[in-house]
Design a protein around this motif. Sequence first.
Motif, PDB file in Angstrom:
ATOM      1  N   SER A   1       0.833  -1.197   0.000  1.00 56.60           N
ATOM      2  CA  SER A   1       0.000   0.000   0.000  1.00 56.60           C
ATOM      3  C   SER A   1       0.873   1.254   0.000  1.00 56.60           C
ATOM      4  N   ASP A   2       0.339   2.331  -0.572  1.00 57.26           N
ATOM      5  CA  ASP A   2       1.095   3.579  -0.648  1.00 57.26           C
ATOM      6  C   ASP A   2       1.329   4.190   0.731  1.00 57.26           C
ATOM      7  N   PHE A   3       0.362   3.985   1.619  1.00 54.56           N
ATOM      8  CA  PHE A   3       0.446   4.498   2.976  1.00 54.56           C
ATOM      9  C   PHE A   3       0.093   3.378   3.950  1.00 54.56           C
ATOM     10  N   PRO A   4       0.598   3.426   5.188  1.00 57.55           N
ATOM     11  CA  PRO A   4       0.256   2.387   6.168  1.00 57.55           C
ATOM     12  C   PRO A   4      -1.260   2.268   6.357  1.00 57.55           C
ATOM     13  N   GLN A   5      -1.754   1.050   6.352  1.00 62.23           N
ATOM     14  CA  GLN A   5      -3.176   0.801   6.556  1.00 62.23           C
ATOM     15  C   GLN A   5      -3.506   0.524   8.018  1.00 62.23           C
ATOM     16  N   SER A   6      -2.481   0.402   8.825  1.00 56.79           N
ATOM     17  CA  SER A   6      -2.675   0.130  10.253  1.00 56.79           C
ATOM     18  C   SER A   6      -1.488   0.705  11.005  1.00 56.79           C
ATOM     19  N   ALA A   7      -1.488   0.537  12.307  1.00 56.99           N
ATOM     20  CA  ALA A   7      -0.379   1.027  13.125  1.00 56.99           C
ATOM     21  C   ALA A   7      -0.234   0.136  14.346  1.00 56.99           C
ATOM     22  N   LEU A   8       0.970   0.081  14.869  1.00 56.01           N
ATOM     23  CA  LEU A   8       1.247  -0.619  16.118  1.00 56.01           C
ATOM     24  C   LEU A   8       1.489   0.445  17.180  1.00 56.01           C
ATOM     25  N   TYR A   9       0.443   0.696  17.962  1.00 56.78           N
ATOM     26  CA  TYR A   9       0.456   1.767  18.947  1.00 56.78           C
ATOM     27  C   TYR A   9       1.181   1.351  20.222  1.00 56.78           C
ATOM     28  N   THR A  10       1.362   2.336  21.098  1.00 57.41           N
ATOM     29  CA  THR A  10       1.908   2.090  22.428  1.00 57.41           C
ATOM     30  C   THR A  10       1.013   1.117  23.187  1.00 57.41           C
ATOM     31  N   ASN A  11       1.627   0.204  23.920  1.00 55.14           N
ATOM     32  CA  ASN A  11       0.867  -0.757  24.720  1.00 55.14           C
ATOM     33  C   ASN A  11      -0.119  -0.056  25.638  1.00 55.14           C
TER      34      ASN A  11
ATOM     35  N   LYS B   1      -3.779  -1.566  15.632  1.00 59.40           N
ATOM     36  CA  LYS B   1      -5.022  -0.822  15.455  1.00 59.40           C
ATOM     37  C   LYS B   1      -5.182  -0.440  13.988  1.00 59.40           C
ATOM     38  N   PHE B   2      -6.452  -0.191  13.604  1.00 63.69           N
ATOM     39  CA  PHE B   2      -6.793   0.313  12.287  1.00 63.69           C
ATOM     40  C   PHE B   2      -7.522   1.641  12.454  1.00 63.69           C
ATOM     41  N   PRO B   3      -7.700   2.398  11.378  1.00 62.65           N
ATOM     42  CA  PRO B   3      -8.465   3.638  11.501  1.00 62.65           C
ATOM     43  C   PRO B   3      -9.800   3.378  12.196  1.00 62.65           C
ATOM     44  N   SER B   4     -10.169   4.240  13.136  1.00 64.03           N
ATOM     45  CA  SER B   4     -11.317   3.982  14.003  1.00 64.03           C
ATOM     46  C   SER B   4     -12.608   3.720  13.232  1.00 64.03           C
ATOM     47  N   ASP B   5     -12.782   4.387  12.096  1.00 65.17           N
ATOM     48  CA  ASP B   5     -14.009   4.199  11.329  1.00 65.17           C
ATOM     49  C   ASP B   5     -13.951   2.970  10.425  1.00 65.17           C
ATOM     50  N   MET B   6     -12.797   2.257  10.436  1.00 64.48           N
ATOM     51  CA  MET B   6     -12.617   1.095   9.561  1.00 64.48           C
ATOM     52  C   MET B   6     -12.252  -0.171  10.328  1.00 64.48           C
ATOM     53  N   GLN B   7     -12.197  -0.090  11.654  1.00 67.75           N
ATOM     54  CA  GLN B   7     -11.721  -1.229  12.442  1.00 67.75           C
ATOM     55  C   GLN B   7     -12.511  -2.503  12.144  1.00 67.75           C
ATOM     56  N   SER B   8     -13.837  -2.402  12.187  1.00 64.36           N
ATOM     57  CA  SER B   8     -14.672  -3.591  11.982  1.00 64.36           C
ATOM     58  C   SER B   8     -14.499  -4.157  10.585  1.00 64.36           C
TER      59      SER B   8
ATOM     60  N   LEU C   1     -11.020  -5.856  10.299  1.00 64.16           N
ATOM     61  CA  LEU C   1     -10.992  -7.121  11.034  1.00 64.16           C
ATOM     62  C   LEU C   1     -11.775  -8.199  10.285  1.00 64.16           C
ATOM     63  N   GLU C   2     -12.897  -7.810   9.724  1.00 63.59           N
ATOM     64  CA  GLU C   2     -13.691  -8.747   8.931  1.00 63.59           C
ATOM     65  C   GLU C   2     -12.911  -9.244   7.724  1.00 63.59           C
ATOM     66  N   LYS C   3     -12.196  -8.321   7.071  1.00 56.64           N
ATOM     67  CA  LYS C   3     -11.398  -8.700   5.910  1.00 56.64           C
ATOM     68  C   LYS C   3     -10.238  -9.621   6.287  1.00 56.64           C
ATOM     69  N   LEU C   4      -9.590  -9.321   7.414  1.00 55.00           N
ATOM     70  CA  LEU C   4      -8.498 -10.184   7.874  1.00 55.00           C
ATOM     71  C   LEU C   4      -8.987 -11.610   8.093  1.00 55.00           C
ATOM     72  N   GLU C   5     -10.152 -11.746   8.699  1.00 57.21           N
ATOM     73  CA  GLU C   5     -10.739 -13.074   8.941  1.00 57.21           C
ATOM     74  C   GLU C   5     -11.072 -13.747   7.614  1.00 57.21           C
ATOM     75  N   GLU C   6     -11.725 -13.003   6.739  1.00 49.22           N
ATOM     76  CA  GLU C   6     -12.162 -13.541   5.452  1.00 49.22           C
ATOM     77  C   GLU C   6     -10.983 -13.994   4.601  1.00 49.22           C
ATOM     78  N   ASN C   7      -9.893 -13.219   4.634  1.00 48.03           N
ATOM     79  CA  ASN C   7      -8.717 -13.521   3.807  1.00 48.03           C
ATOM     80  C   ASN C   7      -7.753 -14.498   4.472  1.00 48.03           C
ATOM     81  N   ASP C   8      -8.063 -14.973   5.667  1.00 51.78           N
ATOM     82  CA  ASP C   8      -7.186 -15.876   6.412  1.00 51.78           C
ATOM     83  C   ASP C   8      -5.820 -15.236   6.674  1.00 51.78           C
TER      84      ASP C   8
END
Length: 278
Positions: free
Chosen positions: A123-133, A177-184, A187-194
């Motif tokens: 992707s051209d830009f990060p689609q997710s981030a690894l935030y502080t614990n 984490k993913f963008p707050s308006d896209m989290q669901s 996550l659904e896509k991650l499950e669907e795509n294995d």
Amino acid sequence: MDTKDIKVCVLRIEGTNCEDETNEAFRMLGASVETIHLKQLTSDVSPALRRSLEDYHILAFPGGFSAGDYVRAGAIFAARMKSALAGDLQKFVESGKPVLGICNGFQILVELGLLPAMGKTMSDFPQSALYTNDSARFECRPTFLRHDNRGRCLFTSQIPQGKVLMIPSAHAEGNLKFPSDMQSKYLEKLEENDQIVFRYVNPNEDEVSYPWCPNGSISQIAGICNEGGNVLGLMPHPERVMFRFQHPDWTRSKECPDGAGDGRAVFQSVLDSVKKSF
């Protein structure tokens, strides 16, 4: 192809500090491993030291604090690599060659756009981030991971689905984490795509919160792969449990201390996959 013919590139810059353990994990299983600096791929060194990414079968980004984790964890390493080697890296992944990112390496893969990379190679830009614990501190502890992948990931082909492994964590920013308006949707896509490979669980295999999930990651995710299954990002450190004696409970388990630790299957799986494919 024999294992000894598999060439592994363990890539580092200033601040990387787990390159030796990652190198040894592949080397002890018989692969030909070289630890190199990013400058050797970007030709910012003398000709004798230069290397080409296409000469390797596996690329590994080890853990550490690359460039001091300034800006964001993994961001500077990723920016330097993408600016000079985006085409080579995309070609490497599209050829089916495996890419592994452990801890800081996972952060680098996210910043590169190679994970989760839904719908494209990079992707051209990060689609997710690894935030502080969520604990707001560095967490270093044994963690239990359940293998949830259904067969897509090259790095877990020898690990039965549902098997729980003990792999230690050591990170301050592992909160996926993913963008707050896209989290669901994500996550659904991650499950669907294995694409979900490992989740944090407790010893009873339940999905849990802190401290069993040390960072607060969405859906207790510890590791994901790309849609092709050849790029894996994993926060815990499999290279630190290659032998049974590296497990904290090894004296109680009464197993052979020189036996295989839970992390070994990750490296053996990908080596076996490469032997069958190239």
